[in-house]
Design an enzyme around this catalytic site. Structure first.
Site, mmCIF file in Angstrom:
data_model
loop_
_atom_site.group_PDB
_atom_site.id
_atom_site.type_symbol
_atom_site.label_atom_id
_atom_site.label_comp_id
_atom_site.label_asym_id
_atom_site.label_seq_id
_atom_site.Cartn_x
_atom_site.Cartn_y
_atom_site.Cartn_z
ATOM 1 N N CYS A 269 0.870 -1.182 0.000
ATOM 2 C CA CYS A 269 0.000 0.000 0.000
ATOM 3 C C CYS A 269 0.905 1.230 0.000
ATOM 4 O O CYS A 269 0.792 2.135 0.828
ATOM 5 C CB CYS A 269 -0.944 0.012 1.189
ATOM 6 S SG CYS A 269 -1.907 -1.503 1.369
ATOM 7 N N GLY A 274 6.238 8.002 0.331
ATOM 8 C CA GLY A 274 7.158 8.547 1.329
ATOM 9 C C GLY A 274 8.014 7.481 1.969
ATOM 10 O O GLY A 274 9.243 7.623 2.091
ATOM 11 N N LYS A 275 7.403 6.378 2.381
ATOM 12 C CA LYS A 275 8.141 5.293 3.017
ATOM 13 C C LYS A 275 8.987 4.538 1.998
ATOM 14 O O LYS A 275 10.087 4.066 2.309
ATOM 15 C CB LYS A 275 7.160 4.360 3.739
ATOM 16 C CG LYS A 275 6.349 5.062 4.820
ATOM 17 C CD LYS A 275 5.314 4.127 5.440
ATOM 18 C CE LYS A 275 4.405 4.877 6.387
ATOM 19 N NZ LYS A 275 3.583 5.905 5.714
ATOM 20 N N CYS A 385 -2.407 5.012 9.779
ATOM 21 C CA CYS A 385 -2.513 6.424 10.188
ATOM 22 C C CYS A 385 -3.889 6.639 10.817
ATOM 23 O O CYS A 385 -4.639 7.528 10.424
ATOM 24 C CB CYS A 385 -2.270 7.354 9.013
ATOM 25 S SG CYS A 385 -3.317 7.054 7.574
#
Length: 458
Positions: A269, A274-275, A385
Site C-alpha cells: 500500500c 514517502g516510506k 494512520c
C-alpha cells in the site's frame, strides 16, 4: 416580419454578470460546491482539490483563488460543528431546502467571518449574491442576509460559550478517543485538529543543514519542519530531489526495519511513496505494491524526481503472490485515516463507525497474508494512520494470538524514533497522537496520529 434579436442585455442579466464578476465570487461559489460534495455526497476533499482531475470550477481558477478555496473549505470543515451550532442558535426553524445548498453558502460565509481574515462585509455580500444567483438558494436570499448580519452584530453573545473541542468532533469519534486515551487526551486530540498541520520534510542526508537552509527545525527522528509557508516546488532542494514532504510521524515506521541496505524489502500500500523513498534512500531493494495504478504512477514520478530506483507492482494485496520471499515487509494498511484529520479535515464528516469495522477485516486479512512473504528471521512492520485502537492495538493483539509461535513482537525503543518516549506504549507499540510534542522544543507540537508494531517471523 422577422424580429431582430434584442442585443441589449436584460437588466437582470447585466446585474447577474456584475455580481459574478465581483472579485472573490467565483472562489466562494466553488468553495460552497466542494463543501457540499464532501459533506452531502461523501467525496474525499483531496479528489475535489486535485488540480488535474478535481472539481472543474476549482481547476479553472487562478492559483491565488485556488489557495483561497482551500483555506475556506478547510476552515469550514475544521469548524463544522461550531458553525452548525451557531446556525442552530440563529435560525428559528430548519431550512426546508433539501440539497443543503443554503447551508453550504452559510457555512462558507461564517467560516470566513469567524476563522479567516476576511471582513464581515465582504463575506456577507458575496454570500447574499451567491444565494440570489443560485436557483435552489434564491428563495432564502433574505434569510442568508439576515442571519449573517445578525452574527456580525451579536458575535460575542452567540459564540462566547461554544465548546469547540466537542462540537467539531462527531460523537462516535470523540467517544472512541475518550475510551482509548481518556477524556483529557481526547480533548487535546480534538483541539489539535482545529489547526492546520505543519509542513514536514524527510531529507536524504544532513537534516541539520537543511533545517538551517530552509529556516526550519528538527522534529521526530530527523524530519525538518518548516516555519514559513509557500509553494513546495519553489523551495531549495525540490528540483534536485534532496527531500520529500512527509509528516514526522509518518516517517517513523520505516525506521523500525533498521539497517535495510542490500535487503529485499516490500512496501505494501505504498503510494504516494514517502516510506518507499525512505527505504530506497537507505539502500534497500524496494518493491512498492499498490492497488491503484494512478497512485503508483504518481509514486513513480516522485521516485524519478528523487533519483531513486524501485520496482512497482499494481495489484490487490489479497491477490498478489511474490515470486520470492522478502527480508522485510512494511505494511501501511488501508485504514480510516483518523490520524490525519489536521491534513484531511473531511475525514470526520465522511467516515462512519462501520468503515472501521470493514477496514479492520481487510487489515486482518492482509496481516495474515503477508506472513508467508517474509523469510524466517525477517521483520514485518504493520502501521496505520488511524487513532482507532481497533485498527492498531487490538488488531495486533489479535494477530499475535492467531499466529502464536509463528511471529513474535519486537518492542519499539524510543531511541529508534528520535527519543520520542511519549510515542512508545507499555506494550512496545508505536503510538503517535496529534497532540504530542514532536521535538526537543515543547512548542513544536503536532504530528499525524500513527500506530505501528514490529514482528519477527519465526
Amino acid at each position: 416580419m422577422t424580429r431582430r434579436p434584442n442585443k441589449k442585455a436584460k437588466p437582470a442579466d447585466k446585474q447577474d454578470r456584475q455580481q459574478t464578476d465581483k472579485p472573490g465570487f467565483s472562489a466562494r461559489k466553488v468553495a460552497a460546491d466542494i463543501l457540499g460534495n464532501v459533506v452531502h455526497k461523501k467525496r474525499p476533499l483531496d479528489g475535489e482539490l486535485d488540480v488535474a482531475s478535481g472539481h472543474s470550477g476549482f481547476r479553472a481558477l487562478a492559483a491565488n483563488d485556488r489557495a483561497l478555496v482551500r483555506a475556506i473549505v478547510g476552515a469550514s470543515l475544521r469548524h463544522r460543528g461550531e458553525i452548525s451550532e451557531i446556525l442552530e442558535r440563529l435560525l428559528d426553524r430548519q431550512i426546508p431546502e433539501k440539497t443543503g445548498r443554503v447551508l453550504d453558502i452559510l457555512h462558507v460565509a461564517i467560516a470566513q467571518m469567524l476563522f479567516l481574515d476576511v471582513p464581515d462585509r465582504a463575506a456577507v455580500s458575496l454570500a447574499v449574491d451567491h444565494a440570489g444567483l443560485d436557483r435552489r438558494a434564491r428563495p432564502y436570499k433574505g434569510l442568508v442576509n439576515g442571519v449573517l448580519r445578525r452574527l456580525g452584530r451579536e458575535r460575542e453573545e452567540i459564540t462566547g460559550d461554544l465548546d469547540a473541542d466537542l462540537l467539531n468532533t462527531p460523537d462516535w469519534l470523540f467517544e472512541s478517543w475518550q475510551s482509548s486515551y481518556g477524556a483529557e487526551t481526547a480533548r487535546a486530540i480534538a483541539r489539535a485538529h482545529q489547526g492546520e498541520a505543519d509542513l514536514d520534510l524527510t531529507v536524504k542526508k544532513g537534516p541539520e543543514d537543511w533545517a538551517e537552509k530552509l529556516e526550519g527545525s528538527i522534529v521526530g527522528a530527523g524530519s525538518v519542519r518548516l516555519a514559513r509557508k509557500g509553494a513546495v516546488e519553489a523551495l531549495e532542494g525540490f528540483e534536485d530531489g534532496d527531500w520529500w514532504v512527509q509528516d514526522a510521524a509518518a516517517a517513523l515506521p520505516a525506521r523500525l526495519l533498521g539497517d535495510v541496505e542490500g535487503l529485499q524489502v516490500a512496501d505494501l500500500c505504498a503510494a504516494p511513496g514517502g516510506k518507499t523513498a525512505q527505504l530506497a534512500a537507505l539502500g534497500a531493494d524496494v518493491t512498492a505494491v499498490d492497488i491503484s495504478k494512478s497512485r503508483l504512477k504518481r509514486l513513480e514520478e516522485n521516485m524519478a524526481r528523487l533519483g531513486l530506483k524501485v520496482t512497482t507492482v499494481a495489484s490487490d494485496l489479497r491477490e498478489f503472490k511474490p515470486e520470492t520471499q522478502f527480508d522485510a515487509v512494511l505494511l501501511d494498511a488501508p485504514c480510516s485515516a483518523t490520524g490525519t484529520i489536521r491534513r484531511h479535515p473531511d475525514v470526520p464528516w465522511i467516515k462512519k463507525p462501520y468503515d472501521i469495522e470493514k477496514l479492520s477485516e481487510i487489515q486482518r486479512e492482509l496481516l495474515d497474508g503477508v506472513l508467508a512473504w517474509v523469510k524466517s528471521g525477517g521483520l514485518i512492520v504493520y502501521c496505520t494512520c488511524s487513532l482507532e485502537t481497533a485498527e492498531g492495538e487490538r488488531q495486533v493483539e489479535a494477530f499475535l494470538e492467531r499466529q502464536a509461535g509463528k511471529v513474535e513482537l519486537v518492542a519499539v525503543d524510543a531511541e529508534e524514533i528520535g527519543g520520542l518516549d511519549q510515542c512508545v506504549t507499555n506494550e512496545g507499540f508505536l503510538r503517535c497522537l496529534p497532540c504530542h510534542v514532536a521535538g526537543a522544543d515543547a512548542d513544536l507540537k503536532g504530528m499525524d496520529g500513527f500506530f505501528a508494531a514490529r514482528f519477527r517471523v519465526s
